[in-house]
Design an enzyme around this catalytic site. Sequence first.
Site, PDB file in Angstrom:
ATOM      1  N   ASP A  37       0.868  -1.185   0.000  1.00  0.00           N
ATOM      2  CA  ASP A  37       0.000   0.000   0.000  1.00  0.00           C
ATOM      3  C   ASP A  37       0.901   1.230   0.000  1.00  0.00           C
ATOM      4  O   ASP A  37       2.105   1.141   0.224  1.00  0.00           O
ATOM      5  CB  ASP A  37      -0.904  -0.030   1.256  1.00  0.00           C
ATOM      6  CG  ASP A  37      -2.147   0.841   1.131  1.00  0.00           C
ATOM      7  OD1 ASP A  37      -2.025   1.994   0.671  1.00  0.00           O
ATOM      8  OD2 ASP A  37      -3.230   0.374   1.507  1.00  0.00           O
ATOM      9  N   VAL A  56       0.705   1.142  -6.713  1.00  0.00           N
ATOM     10  CA  VAL A  56       0.390   0.104  -7.714  1.00  0.00           C
ATOM     11  C   VAL A  56       0.426   0.625  -9.148  1.00  0.00           C
ATOM     12  O   VAL A  56       0.367  -0.159 -10.093  1.00  0.00           O
ATOM     13  CB  VAL A  56      -0.983  -0.572  -7.440  1.00  0.00           C
ATOM     14  CG1 VAL A  56      -0.981  -1.355  -6.149  1.00  0.00           C
ATOM     15  CG2 VAL A  56      -2.128   0.447  -7.502  1.00  0.00           C
ATOM     16  N   ASN A  82      -6.558  -5.116  -4.723  1.00  0.00           N
ATOM     17  CA  ASN A  82      -7.680  -4.416  -4.090  1.00  0.00           C
ATOM     18  C   ASN A  82      -7.522  -2.891  -4.085  1.00  0.00           C
ATOM     19  O   ASN A  82      -8.526  -2.186  -3.966  1.00  0.00           O
ATOM     20  CB  ASN A  82      -7.815  -4.937  -2.652  1.00  0.00           C
ATOM     21  CG  ASN A  82      -8.703  -4.082  -1.801  1.00  0.00           C
ATOM     22  OD1 ASN A  82      -9.923  -4.115  -1.933  1.00  0.00           O
ATOM     23  ND2 ASN A  82      -8.104  -3.260  -0.934  1.00  0.00           N
ATOM     24  N   TYR A 146     -14.878   5.985 -12.761  1.00  0.00           N
ATOM     25  CA  TYR A 146     -14.860   4.881 -11.794  1.00  0.00           C
ATOM     26  C   TYR A 146     -15.554   3.650 -12.367  1.00  0.00           C
ATOM     27  O   TYR A 146     -15.023   2.536 -12.302  1.00  0.00           O
ATOM     28  CB  TYR A 146     -15.544   5.336 -10.495  1.00  0.00           C
ATOM     29  CG  TYR A 146     -15.442   4.328  -9.374  1.00  0.00           C
ATOM     30  CD1 TYR A 146     -14.274   4.210  -8.630  1.00  0.00           C
ATOM     31  CD2 TYR A 146     -16.514   3.498  -9.060  1.00  0.00           C
ATOM     32  CE1 TYR A 146     -14.176   3.283  -7.597  1.00  0.00           C
ATOM     33  CE2 TYR A 146     -16.422   2.576  -8.033  1.00  0.00           C
ATOM     34  CZ  TYR A 146     -15.259   2.473  -7.304  1.00  0.00           C
ATOM     35  OH  TYR A 146     -15.168   1.552  -6.284  1.00  0.00           O
ATOM     36  N   LYS A 150     -13.867  -0.061 -13.259  1.00  0.00           N
ATOM     37  CA  LYS A 150     -14.269  -1.300 -12.591  1.00  0.00           C
ATOM     38  C   LYS A 150     -14.855  -2.311 -13.572  1.00  0.00           C
ATOM     39  O   LYS A 150     -14.692  -3.528 -13.395  1.00  0.00           O
ATOM     40  CB  LYS A 150     -15.262  -0.988 -11.469  1.00  0.00           C
ATOM     41  CG  LYS A 150     -14.642  -0.187 -10.328  1.00  0.00           C
ATOM     42  CD  LYS A 150     -13.479  -0.923  -9.660  1.00  0.00           C
ATOM     43  CE  LYS A 150     -12.986  -0.226  -8.413  1.00  0.00           C
ATOM     44  NZ  LYS A 150     -11.943  -0.995  -7.703  1.00  0.00           N
TER      45      LYS A 150
HETATM   46  P1  NAI Z   1     -10.104   2.793   1.307  1.00  0.00           P
HETATM   47  O1  NAI Z   1      -9.842   4.166   0.805  1.00  0.00           O
HETATM   48  O2  NAI Z   1     -10.471   2.569   2.721  1.00  0.00           O
HETATM   49  O3  NAI Z   1      -8.853   1.833   0.977  1.00  0.00           O
HETATM   50  C1  NAI Z   1      -8.195   1.886  -0.250  1.00  0.00           C
HETATM   51  C2  NAI Z   1      -6.737   1.522  -0.014  1.00  0.00           C
HETATM   52  O4  NAI Z   1      -6.064   1.544  -1.286  1.00  0.00           O
HETATM   53  C3  NAI Z   1      -6.027   2.550   0.892  1.00  0.00           C
HETATM   54  O5  NAI Z   1      -5.308   1.874   1.906  1.00  0.00           O
HETATM   55  C4  NAI Z   1      -5.124   3.294  -0.064  1.00  0.00           C
HETATM   56  O6  NAI Z   1      -3.946   3.797   0.528  1.00  0.00           O
HETATM   57  C5  NAI Z   1      -4.840   2.231  -1.109  1.00  0.00           C
HETATM   58  N1  NAI Z   1      -4.391   2.829  -2.367  1.00  0.00           N
HETATM   59  C6  NAI Z   1      -4.974   3.837  -3.065  1.00  0.00           C
HETATM   60  N2  NAI Z   1      -4.235   4.152  -4.134  1.00  0.00           N
HETATM   61  C7  NAI Z   1      -3.167   3.323  -4.117  1.00  0.00           C
HETATM   62  C8  NAI Z   1      -2.032   3.166  -4.949  1.00  0.00           C
HETATM   63  N3  NAI Z   1      -1.832   3.943  -6.034  1.00  0.00           N
HETATM   64  N4  NAI Z   1      -1.125   2.212  -4.644  1.00  0.00           N
HETATM   65  C9  NAI Z   1      -1.309   1.424  -3.554  1.00  0.00           C
HETATM   66  N5  NAI Z   1      -2.355   1.522  -2.715  1.00  0.00           N
HETATM   67  C10 NAI Z   1      -3.261   2.474  -2.995  1.00  0.00           C
HETATM   68  O7  NAI Z   1     -11.246   2.239   0.333  1.00  0.00           O
HETATM   69  P2  NAI Z   1     -12.097   0.890   0.349  1.00  0.00           P
HETATM   70  O8  NAI Z   1     -13.495   1.307   0.408  1.00  0.00           O
HETATM   71  O9  NAI Z   1     -11.581  -0.080   1.324  1.00  0.00           O
HETATM   72  O10 NAI Z   1     -11.820   0.381  -1.133  1.00  0.00           O
HETATM   73  C11 NAI Z   1     -11.111  -0.828  -1.405  1.00  0.00           C
HETATM   74  C12 NAI Z   1     -11.496  -1.295  -2.793  1.00  0.00           C
HETATM   75  O11 NAI Z   1     -12.908  -1.563  -2.815  1.00  0.00           O
HETATM   76  C13 NAI Z   1     -11.257  -0.258  -3.891  1.00  0.00           C
HETATM   77  O12 NAI Z   1     -10.791  -0.907  -5.045  1.00  0.00           O
HETATM   78  C14 NAI Z   1     -12.631   0.334  -4.126  1.00  0.00           C
HETATM   79  O13 NAI Z   1     -12.774   0.868  -5.418  1.00  0.00           O
HETATM   80  C15 NAI Z   1     -13.490  -0.904  -3.913  1.00  0.00           C
HETATM   81  N6  NAI Z   1     -14.889  -0.621  -3.613  1.00  0.00           N
HETATM   82  C16 NAI Z   1     -15.255   0.050  -2.467  1.00  0.00           C
HETATM   83  C17 NAI Z   1     -16.585   0.284  -2.204  1.00  0.00           C
HETATM   84  C18 NAI Z   1     -17.058   0.984  -0.976  1.00  0.00           C
HETATM   85  O14 NAI Z   1     -18.258   1.325  -0.895  1.00  0.00           O
HETATM   86  N7  NAI Z   1     -16.211   1.230   0.023  1.00  0.00           N
HETATM   87  C19 NAI Z   1     -17.639  -0.144  -3.147  1.00  0.00           C
HETATM   88  C20 NAI Z   1     -17.137  -0.841  -4.308  1.00  0.00           C
HETATM   89  C21 NAI Z   1     -15.810  -1.063  -4.517  1.00  0.00           C
END
Ligand code: NAI
Length: 249
Positions: A37, A56, A82, A146, A150
Amino acid sequence: MFSLTGKTALVTGGSSGIGLAVVRRFVAAGASVIVADLATTPALEQTGAAFSALDVTDEKRVAETFEAVEAKSGKLDILVNNAGIALQEGPLDETDIGVLQRTLEVNLLGVLFGLKHGPRHMKDGGSIINTASLAAHAVMPEYTAYSVSKAGVLKLTQQAALELSSRAIRVNAVCPGTTTTPMEPDDSAESRLCRYLTAAGRPGQPEEQAAVFHFLASDDSSYVNAQAINVDGGWVYGLNARHMEKLLA
Ligand code: NAI
């Protein structure tokens, strides 16, 4: 059942939200976990998982990270692509190309780099799980970049599943619906819409997503391959009864 004992997993974006819940669940099931991360968090540090700083979108660093992980921990059994972002967007005819490019870089290229460089550092018979989204299926106004990113993750998932079949590496996607994390706080518009747009009548919790990742990571899902599993409380199938009654009153 669903044991991950003796397995090694790498989770991108595991410092927060859904990824963090996946890490906790994998560790509890006996896996040795490495999180890649941008930065670590105090919550991650309490899980016992190892941390490797990674953006990533940096292909060279992605390749180096897999090499370093194999040198230290051996070949991976499980890879979870993820990491993702959700930036503020607007109507299609006002598309900000910078927002579109950044979203595709993280959400789509980030997963592609994991699929390109990860498998050669995995054991045959392993499991890859990509985090897609409800947005890959359902159309939400003003979420073009977005949603496109996806939907692309689903196509990458199918492509990788077929190409890696000769090594019995399974590749599946989880499509979370609105889930309470720093990306989608409790008071967001989507979270409030969940009262009407899901059979569940509420947003999901990261642990409810992690349970499905756990199943897909384990050998108990051995015949599940190339799938996109919706974990959305029923959102994609339309309005719930409570709201329908209100609309028809
Ligand atoms: P979050 O913001 O809590 O976690 C996302 C993580 O990805 C963070 O730890 C961040 O530092 C990391 N990250 C972001 N850009 C990065 C990069 N360039 N390189 C490495 N790490 C990076 O968000 P959440 O909600 O846990 O999201 C996780 C996944 O689930 C994402 O792919 C998001 O699109 C997907 N998602 C989330 C939903 C929601 O309602 N929370 C709904 C549908 C999908």
